[in-house]
Design an enzyme around this catalytic site. Sequence first.
Site, mmCIF file in Angstrom:
data_model
loop_
_atom_site.group_PDB
_atom_site.id
_atom_site.type_symbol
_atom_site.label_atom_id
_atom_site.label_comp_id
_atom_site.label_asym_id
_atom_site.label_seq_id
_atom_site.Cartn_x
_atom_site.Cartn_y
_atom_site.Cartn_z
ATOM 1 N N HIS A 127 -23.168 5.880 -11.409
ATOM 2 C CA HIS A 127 -23.338 6.940 -12.425
ATOM 3 C C HIS A 127 -24.803 7.358 -12.591
ATOM 4 O O HIS A 127 -25.086 8.346 -13.268
ATOM 5 C CB HIS A 127 -22.816 6.470 -13.790
ATOM 6 C CG HIS A 127 -21.339 6.230 -13.834
ATOM 7 N ND1 HIS A 127 -20.421 7.192 -13.460
ATOM 8 C CD2 HIS A 127 -20.605 5.137 -14.213
ATOM 9 C CE1 HIS A 127 -19.192 6.696 -13.594
ATOM 10 N NE2 HIS A 127 -19.278 5.458 -14.036
ATOM 11 N N ASP A 164 -14.115 2.938 -7.241
ATOM 12 C CA ASP A 164 -14.219 2.657 -8.671
ATOM 13 C C ASP A 164 -13.341 3.672 -9.404
ATOM 14 O O ASP A 164 -13.205 4.807 -8.968
ATOM 15 C CB ASP A 164 -15.682 2.788 -9.111
ATOM 16 C CG ASP A 164 -15.907 2.341 -10.547
ATOM 17 O OD1 ASP A 164 -16.406 1.210 -10.737
ATOM 18 O OD2 ASP A 164 -15.587 3.112 -11.481
ATOM 19 N N HIS A 166 -13.843 5.284 -11.972
ATOM 20 C CA HIS A 166 -14.607 6.409 -12.516
ATOM 21 C C HIS A 166 -15.282 7.190 -11.388
ATOM 22 O O HIS A 166 -15.687 6.595 -10.383
ATOM 23 C CB HIS A 166 -15.677 5.895 -13.492
ATOM 24 C CG HIS A 166 -15.117 5.073 -14.609
ATOM 25 N ND1 HIS A 166 -15.161 3.695 -14.608
ATOM 26 C CD2 HIS A 166 -14.468 5.444 -15.743
ATOM 27 C CE1 HIS A 166 -14.574 3.240 -15.715
ATOM 28 N NE2 HIS A 166 -14.142 4.289 -16.412
ATOM 29 N N ASP A 248 -12.123 -1.406 -11.442
ATOM 30 C CA ASP A 248 -11.599 -1.098 -12.770
ATOM 31 C C ASP A 248 -10.354 -0.213 -12.731
ATOM 32 O O ASP A 248 -9.899 0.259 -13.766
ATOM 33 C CB ASP A 248 -12.694 -0.475 -13.658
ATOM 34 C CG ASP A 248 -13.615 0.462 -12.908
ATOM 35 O OD1 ASP A 248 -13.297 0.828 -11.764
ATOM 36 O OD2 ASP A 248 -14.656 0.838 -13.470
#
Length: 305
Positions: A127, A164, A166, A248
């Site tokens: 991120h 991931d 996200h 996740d």
Amino acid sequence: MLPVIYSDEFLEHKTGYLHPEKPERLIAITTALKAATFASEIEWRSPTPVDRRHLMPLLLEVHTQDYIDKVREIARSGGGYIDTDTAISPRSYDVALLAVSAWLDGVDAVLETGNPAFVLARPPGHHAEKNDGMGFCLFANAAIAALYALKQPGINRVAILDWDVHHGNGTQAIVETNPQIAYCSLHQYPCYPGTGKASETGFHNNVLNLPIPPGSDLSVYQPLFEKKVVPFLSDFQPDLLIVSAGYDANAADPLARINLQPQDYGLFTDYCLGITRKILFGLEGGYDLTALSQSVVATIERCLI
Ligand SMILES: [Zn+2]
């Protein structure tokens, strides 16, 4: 043997009470790996100390001097927050630089052996943007590793697969203008950080985003891997594949609503190994300690077969 790059120093990035991106994540993973049936086939390697690397020129290809200085100053002044959920503790700057060094060691290990390696470092990175840290991430480990790899002899194309849950907004923003890097992400959508629409395809059609609805499981992921991810990555013919390995998307994970099981990551690993054996896996997210450690075990186990 499979190199795993790890240091206890990665436990010294403290995020605070009840923060999901906590040092215990790495403790759970290293404990599980040491108890695994294949434990003797892991070659534990320490990352190269930061003072033995010339990291700054590389870091400045990705982040601004202002941002790097800001992270250092917050850490040196005793800690604080770079955004509401991204903590910096007194040692976080040094630890985040060591994490970058570990990812570079991972690149070196894969290029040296022609086989997979795994980087167990924190903080995560996908991120982190050019001028901003966010989403538990300080420096853009995967993007920096890709640029580093491209400076090595014979490496002309690097692909990044980000599984991931996200979207890796930071990685994408940094690499989407570079025709020598391909980026593919599967992520829950809608979800944090809100980027990663299918219409975001990069400046050179070098980005593939696969948004996935909440509640999905392997029955959604498997056809996407077979019909989209593998063809996209294979067509790019990468000299190195970097996996932003967040875990996740597990059903047990508290931060998202995808229903994968730890063994599903073994299948994803098989798909990657079908593309190339030159794979660097680097830890991103994954917040249920049991599912996280079982997933890393499943990933590494497939690489050793
Ligand atoms: Zn994540």
